[in-house]
Design an enzyme around this catalytic site. Structure first.
Site, mmCIF file in Angstrom:
data_model
loop_
_atom_site.group_PDB
_atom_site.id
_atom_site.type_symbol
_atom_site.label_atom_id
_atom_site.label_comp_id
_atom_site.label_asym_id
_atom_site.label_seq_id
_atom_site.Cartn_x
_atom_site.Cartn_y
_atom_site.Cartn_z
ATOM 1 N N SER A 11 0.848 -1.188 0.000
ATOM 2 C CA SER A 11 0.000 0.000 0.000
ATOM 3 C C SER A 11 0.886 1.242 0.000
ATOM 4 C CB SER A 11 -0.900 0.024 1.232
ATOM 5 O OG SER A 11 -1.451 1.318 1.355
ATOM 6 N N HIS A 36 -0.989 -1.435 -4.360
ATOM 7 C CA HIS A 36 -2.270 -1.074 -3.742
ATOM 8 C C HIS A 36 -2.348 0.440 -3.587
ATOM 9 C CE1 HIS A 36 -5.843 -2.035 -1.300
ATOM 10 N NE2 HIS A 36 -5.487 -1.014 -0.536
ATOM 11 N N ASP A 38 -4.681 3.553 -2.395
ATOM 12 C CA ASP A 38 -5.839 3.917 -1.575
ATOM 13 C C ASP A 38 -6.366 5.288 -1.973
ATOM 14 O OD1 ASP A 38 -6.095 1.707 0.354
ATOM 15 O OD2 ASP A 38 -4.054 2.283 0.910
ATOM 16 N N MET A 40 -9.043 8.047 -1.059
ATOM 17 C CA MET A 40 -9.936 8.469 0.036
ATOM 18 C C MET A 40 -10.478 9.865 -0.249
ATOM 19 S SD MET A 40 -7.720 7.209 3.294
ATOM 20 C CE MET A 40 -6.912 5.599 3.304
ATOM 21 N N HIS A 69 -8.087 0.840 -4.513
ATOM 22 C CA HIS A 69 -9.061 0.653 -3.430
ATOM 23 C C HIS A 69 -9.797 1.974 -3.247
ATOM 24 C CE1 HIS A 69 -9.610 -0.224 1.185
ATOM 25 N NE2 HIS A 69 -10.755 -0.178 0.542
ATOM 26 N N MET A 71 -12.175 4.332 -1.670
ATOM 27 C CA MET A 71 -12.923 4.632 -0.442
ATOM 28 C C MET A 71 -13.613 5.979 -0.641
ATOM 29 S SD MET A 71 -10.063 3.263 2.219
ATOM 30 C CE MET A 71 -8.795 3.284 0.945
ATOM 31 N N MET A 140 -11.495 -5.737 5.035
ATOM 32 C CA MET A 140 -10.794 -4.722 5.821
ATOM 33 C C MET A 140 -10.579 -5.253 7.238
ATOM 34 S SD MET A 140 -10.185 -2.184 3.846
ATOM 35 C CE MET A 140 -9.361 -1.250 5.134
ATOM 36 N N GLY A 145 -9.344 4.291 6.343
ATOM 37 C CA GLY A 145 -9.054 5.717 6.503
ATOM 38 C C GLY A 145 -7.585 6.017 6.770
ATOM 39 N N PHE A 146 -6.927 5.123 7.483
ATOM 40 C CA PHE A 146 -5.534 5.404 7.862
ATOM 41 C C PHE A 146 -4.685 4.136 7.849
ATOM 42 C CE2 PHE A 146 -8.290 8.510 9.793
ATOM 43 C CZ PHE A 146 -7.684 9.712 9.420
ATOM 44 N N GLY A 147 -3.415 4.323 7.522
ATOM 45 C CA GLY A 147 -2.467 3.225 7.635
ATOM 46 C C GLY A 147 -1.984 3.133 9.078
ATOM 47 N N GLY A 148 -1.257 2.077 9.363
ATOM 48 C CA GLY A 148 -0.599 1.955 10.667
ATOM 49 C C GLY A 148 -1.507 1.604 11.828
ATOM 50 N N ASP A 178 -6.642 -6.279 4.051
ATOM 51 C CA ASP A 178 -6.068 -4.930 4.091
ATOM 52 C C ASP A 178 -6.202 -4.326 5.490
ATOM 53 O OD1 ASP A 178 -5.155 -2.394 3.450
ATOM 54 O OD2 ASP A 178 -6.887 -1.869 2.199
ATOM 55 N N GLY A 179 -5.043 -3.988 6.090
ATOM 56 C CA GLY A 179 -5.040 -3.286 7.371
ATOM 57 C C GLY A 179 -4.300 -4.039 8.457
ATOM 58 N N GLY A 180 -3.164 -3.477 8.867
ATOM 59 C CA GLY A 180 -2.410 -4.077 9.967
ATOM 60 C C GLY A 180 -1.762 -5.407 9.629
ATOM 61 N N GLY A 200 1.150 -1.882 4.127
ATOM 62 C CA GLY A 200 1.680 -0.522 4.021
ATOM 63 C C GLY A 200 2.881 -0.357 4.919
HETATM 64 C C1 DX5 Z 1 -6.593 1.811 5.123
HETATM 65 C C2 DX5 Z 1 -6.037 1.414 3.787
HETATM 66 C C3 DX5 Z 1 -4.909 0.483 3.829
HETATM 67 C C4 DX5 Z 1 -3.686 0.987 4.553
HETATM 68 C C5 DX5 Z 1 -2.993 -0.215 5.116
HETATM 69 O O1 DX5 Z 1 -7.813 2.443 4.944
HETATM 70 O O2 DX5 Z 1 -7.036 0.811 3.003
HETATM 71 O O3 DX5 Z 1 -4.557 0.042 2.528
HETATM 72 O O4 DX5 Z 1 -2.794 1.672 3.740
HETATM 73 O O5 DX5 Z 1 -1.900 0.213 5.845
HETATM 74 P P1 DX5 Z 1 -1.167 -0.693 6.925
HETATM 75 O O6 DX5 Z 1 -0.682 -1.928 6.214
HETATM 76 O O7 DX5 Z 1 -0.081 0.166 7.422
HETATM 77 O O8 DX5 Z 1 -2.202 -1.028 7.969
HETATM 78 ZN ZN ZN Z 2 -6.482 -0.164 1.100
#
Ligand code: DX5
Ligand code: ZN
Length: 222
Positions: A11, A36, A38, A40, A69, A71, A140, A145-148, A178-180, A200
């Site tokens: 990502s 990937h 994102d 938003m 992706h 959103m 998901m 909305g956010f990475g990390g 996707d996510g974490g 990501g």
């Molecule tokens: C969150 C995104 C993810 C995000 C994942 O809304 O859809 O793609 O970038 O980031 P990590 O892998 O850091 O959780």
């Molecule tokens: Zn994503």
């Protein structure tokens, strides 16, 4: 080394945005399968990222699939612009459109693979009537909305249920998470039946010289 059919889709949300082109080249060389991306809109999710112009300007840096992706709510008005910008897959959110079948048909009509995603609070049962029109389901494992963010283990059962749904209906689709996703949680996703991992921070938070090791360890589970 690739030893299974697991696909890794870094990502770029976690990449250095001041050098996105270079970051894409780096993960491409390091063995990423897809990219990937994102999108938003500050409305469907409380964050803003990039539009089709940026995606289009990134297209020259890799031949790997652009895994977009979306959103955004609505989603339909962005399908053609992102197709023109070079998307190969467009995944929309079930929560973001009223006629999902129609949206999936539009994506396929643009010559792309169609993906459908659900937020952690949405039941996988809602997917059943659309799954035959999908090439991919994106689960998901954080609130979009956010990475990390921290991986939600509560979503593992959802992955298992989607895998069973796929088997029961005798259809062939990708199941992406996707996510974490990191070295530890990727193992749980794969065991549950996923075959595409988005990552990501687990990739981009380290130095570029480590990207290849990180991608391999996600793929090979070591
Ligand atoms: C969150 C995104 C993810 C995000 C994942 O809304 O859809 O793609 O970038 O980031 P990590 O892998 O850091 O959780
Ligand atoms: Zn994503």
């Amino acid at each position: 080394m690739k030893k299974n059919n697991i696909l890794i889709s870094p990502s770029i949300l976690a990449a250095d945005f001041a050098k996105l082109g270079q970051e894409i080249v780096a993960v491409d060389k390091a063995g990423a399968d897809w990219m990937h991306i994102d999108i938003m809109d500050g409305h469907f999710v409380p964050n803003l990222t990039i539009g089709p112009e940026v995606v289009s300007s990134l297209r020259q840096y890799t031949k790997k699939l652009f895994d977009v992706h979306l959103m955004t709510m609505p989603a339909n008005n962005w399908l053609e612009p992102f197709a023109k910008a070079g998307a190969d897959i467009i995944t929309i959110h079930l929560e973001a459109e009223s006629n999902i079948k129609e949206s999936l048909k539009i994506i396929k009509g643009l010559g792309l693979k169609a993906g459908l995603s659900i937020k952690p609070s949405t039941s996988e049962n809602t997917l059943e009537k659309y799954i035959e029109y999908c090439d991919l389901i994106l689960v998901m494992t954080v609130n979009p909305g956010f990475g990390g963010q921290k991986f939600m283990t509560t979503q593992l059962e959802k992955i298992r249920n989607i895998k069973n749904m796929q088997k029961r209906l005798g259809i062939n689709i990708d199941i992406e998470v996707d996510g974490g996703v990191n070295k530890e949680t990727s193992k749980l996703c794969l065991e549950a039946g996923a075959n595409v991992l988005v990552a990501g921070n687990a990739i981009f938070s380290e130095d570029a010289k480590n990207y290849s090791n990180l991608i391999n360890s996600l793929r090979n589970n070591n």
